[in-house]
Write a protein that holds these residues in place. Structure first.
Motif, short mmCIF file in Angstrom:
data_model
loop_
_atom_site.label_atom_id
_atom_site.label_comp_id
_atom_site.label_asym_id
_atom_site.label_seq_id
_atom_site.Cartn_x
_atom_site.Cartn_y
_atom_site.Cartn_z
N SER A 136 39.81 72.88 -6.46
CA SER A 136 39.76 73.06 -7.91
C SER A 136 40.70 74.18 -8.34
CB SER A 136 38.34 73.35 -8.37
OG SER A 136 37.82 74.52 -7.76
N LEU A 137 40.77 75.26 -7.57
CA LEU A 137 41.64 76.38 -7.91
C LEU A 137 43.11 75.99 -7.80
CD1 LEU A 137 41.85 79.33 -8.72
CD2 LEU A 137 41.61 79.96 -6.31
N LEU A 138 43.47 75.25 -6.78
CA LEU A 138 44.86 74.82 -6.62
C LEU A 138 45.28 73.87 -7.74
CD1 LEU A 138 45.10 74.26 -2.76
CD2 LEU A 138 46.02 76.16 -4.09
N CYS A 139 44.36 73.02 -8.18
CA CYS A 139 44.67 72.11 -9.30
C CYS A 139 44.90 72.91 -10.58
CB CYS A 139 43.53 71.11 -9.49
SG CYS A 139 43.40 69.87 -8.20
N ILE A 140 44.10 73.94 -10.80
CA ILE A 140 44.28 74.80 -11.97
C ILE A 140 45.65 75.49 -11.92
CG2 ILE A 140 43.44 76.84 -13.19
CD1 ILE A 140 40.61 76.07 -12.25
N ILE A 141 46.04 75.95 -10.73
CA ILE A 141 47.35 76.60 -10.57
C ILE A 141 48.48 75.65 -10.93
CG2 ILE A 141 48.95 77.56 -8.87
CD1 ILE A 141 46.52 78.73 -7.41
N VAL A 142 48.40 74.41 -10.45
CA VAL A 142 49.44 73.42 -10.75
C VAL A 142 49.53 73.18 -12.26
CG1 VAL A 142 50.10 71.00 -10.49
CG2 VAL A 142 49.32 72.30 -8.50
N LEU A 143 48.39 73.01 -12.91
CA LEU A 143 48.38 72.72 -14.34
C LEU A 143 48.90 73.90 -15.16
CD1 LEU A 143 44.94 70.90 -14.45
CD2 LEU A 143 47.16 69.85 -14.92
N PHE A 144 48.54 75.12 -14.77
CA PHE A 144 49.05 76.28 -15.48
C PHE A 144 50.54 76.46 -15.24
CE2 PHE A 144 44.97 78.15 -16.77
CZ PHE A 144 45.37 78.77 -17.95
N THR A 145 51.02 76.08 -14.05
CA THR A 145 52.45 76.16 -13.76
C THR A 145 53.22 75.20 -14.65
OG1 THR A 145 52.01 76.79 -11.46
CG2 THR A 145 54.21 75.95 -11.97
N LEU A 146 52.68 74.00 -14.86
CA LEU A 146 53.31 73.05 -15.78
C LEU A 146 53.37 73.61 -17.19
CD1 LEU A 146 51.70 69.66 -14.62
CD2 LEU A 146 54.05 70.43 -14.26
N THR A 147 52.29 74.25 -17.61
CA THR A 147 52.26 74.87 -18.94
C THR A 147 53.29 75.98 -19.04
OG1 THR A 147 49.89 74.37 -19.08
CG2 THR A 147 50.77 75.96 -20.64
N LEU A 148 53.44 76.74 -17.95
CA LEU A 148 54.43 77.81 -17.92
C LEU A 148 55.85 77.25 -18.06
CD1 LEU A 148 55.29 80.78 -17.26
CD2 LEU A 148 55.22 80.13 -14.85
N VAL A 149 56.14 76.18 -17.33
CA VAL A 149 57.48 75.58 -17.38
C VAL A 149 57.80 75.07 -18.78
CG1 VAL A 149 58.86 73.64 -16.54
CG2 VAL A 149 57.49 74.98 -14.93
N LEU A 150 56.81 74.52 -19.46
CA LEU A 150 57.04 73.95 -20.78
C LEU A 150 57.39 75.00 -21.84
CD1 LEU A 150 54.36 71.11 -21.09
CD2 LEU A 150 56.85 70.88 -20.97
N THR A 151 57.12 76.27 -21.56
CA THR A 151 57.53 77.30 -22.52
C THR A 151 59.05 77.38 -22.62
OG1 THR A 151 57.49 79.09 -20.86
CG2 THR A 151 55.45 78.66 -22.09
N LYS A 152 59.74 76.94 -21.56
CA LYS A 152 61.20 77.00 -21.52
C LYS A 152 61.84 75.65 -21.85
CE LYS A 152 61.36 81.32 -20.38
NZ LYS A 152 61.87 82.34 -21.34
N VAL A 153 61.03 74.67 -22.25
CA VAL A 153 61.54 73.34 -22.57
C VAL A 153 61.52 73.15 -24.08
CG1 VAL A 153 61.18 70.86 -22.29
CG2 VAL A 153 60.76 72.41 -20.37
N ASN A 154 62.60 72.63 -24.63
CA ASN A 154 62.65 72.33 -26.06
C ASN A 154 61.87 71.04 -26.32
OD1 ASN A 154 63.31 71.59 -28.70
ND2 ASN A 154 65.39 72.37 -28.53
N THR A 155 60.76 71.17 -27.02
CA THR A 155 59.89 70.02 -27.28
C THR A 155 59.92 69.57 -28.74
OG1 THR A 155 58.00 71.51 -27.66
CG2 THR A 155 58.32 70.69 -25.42
N ASP A 156 60.93 70.01 -29.48
CA ASP A 156 60.97 69.71 -30.92
C ASP A 156 61.06 68.21 -31.20
OD1 ASP A 156 60.87 72.39 -31.38
OD2 ASP A 156 62.97 72.62 -31.98
N SER A 157 61.68 67.45 -30.30
CA SER A 157 61.84 66.02 -30.54
C SER A 157 60.65 65.19 -30.05
CB SER A 157 63.12 65.51 -29.85
OG SER A 157 63.04 65.70 -28.44
N TRP A 158 59.69 65.83 -29.39
CA TRP A 158 58.49 65.10 -28.92
C TRP A 158 57.25 65.96 -29.05
CZ3 TRP A 158 56.73 66.92 -23.92
CH2 TRP A 158 57.63 67.76 -23.26
N GLN A 159 57.06 66.51 -30.25
CA GLN A 159 55.95 67.42 -30.50
C GLN A 159 54.59 66.75 -30.33
OE1 GLN A 159 57.20 68.74 -34.44
NE2 GLN A 159 57.55 70.80 -33.65
N HIS A 160 54.46 65.52 -30.81
CA HIS A 160 53.17 64.84 -30.70
C HIS A 160 52.81 64.61 -29.24
CE1 HIS A 160 50.23 61.49 -31.10
NE2 HIS A 160 49.86 62.19 -32.16
#
Length: 225
Positions: free
Chosen positions: A105-129
């Motif tokens: 469960s802890l490793l899964c949380i780490i993976v999901l938070f890492t994805l969230t971290l990466v998305l801070t550097k991704v331009n999501t303006d064209s796919w906000q929904h």
């Protein structure tokens, strides 16, 4: 450090330097802080879901539907999974070994938070929904796994003397105070939402990785429980 098991299945340990106590304290702080970081970066979520391609100052037009919906959707995505998994953990958690349940469960949380971290550097303006849906799915999964981790961690602390349960409760209190300080910091740097969110999520991932390392060490105190 020597670990013995008494007749009532309580662990009696010689924790001379309070290492195990401090591990439980850290695990408890790490259990709550990442989620507190997540909800304290409201400026970042508003930025990601802002109305783009608007003439003039976008702050003058008020919140758009995505921004207005996000807070309520976030609360639902957070609470339903964690409560559900805590119930299931109480009903069937005893059928699974403690260490694999906690670590997976802890490793899964780490993976999901890492994805969230990466998305801070991704331009999501064209796919906000789509970004909003993906974020809410991550929130649901993070809280589901966190429910498994919380239930297992309190169950593990119950195998130790009562002072180790106190460590968990103290850690939750420290986490609450620290998250309040982080919230104040977020308000002071509200003009740098993306940078603030990146810093918070990076700290969260670091805390969680540290938790995984300490949990692996703690497992050696009872042959992997």
């Amino acid at each position: 450090m020597i670990v013995l098991v008494s007749e009532n299945n309580k662990m009696e340990i010689h924790d001379k330097h309070n290492i195990v106590f401090l591990i439980f304290l850290y695990l408890s702080i790490g259990m709550l802080l990442p989620w507190n970081f997540f909800i304290n970066v409201s400026g970042y979520w508003n930025f990601k879901l802002r109305t783009v391609n608007v003439t003039g100052n976008s702050t003058d037009i008020g919140k758009n539907p995505l921004q207005l919906e996000f807070a309520a959707d976030l609360a639902i995505a957070a609470m339903v999974p964690v409560v559900t998994m805590l119930v299931f953990n109480g009903l069937i958690g005893h059928k699974f070994r403690m260490f694999p349940r906690l670590m997976v469960s802890l490793l899964c949380i780490i993976v999901l938070f890492t994805l969230t971290l990466v998305l801070t550097k991704v331009n999501t303006d064209s796919w906000q929904h789509e970004f909003m849906i993906f974020t809410l799915v991550c929130v649901g999964l993070i809280n589901a796994f966190n429910g498994v981790f919380q239930g297992g961690l309190f169950g593990l602390a119950g195998m130790f003397p009562s002072r180790y349960m106190d460590a968990l409760l103290t850690g939750q209190g420290i986490g609450g105070v620290f998250s309040a300080l982080i919230n104040i910091l977020m308000l002071s740097i509200a003009d740098k939402q993306v940078e603030a969110a990146f810093a918070c999520f990076l700290i969260a991932v670091s805390l969680l990785v540290g938790s995984a390392v300490l949990l692996a060490y703690l497992s050696t105190t009872r042959n992997g429980f």
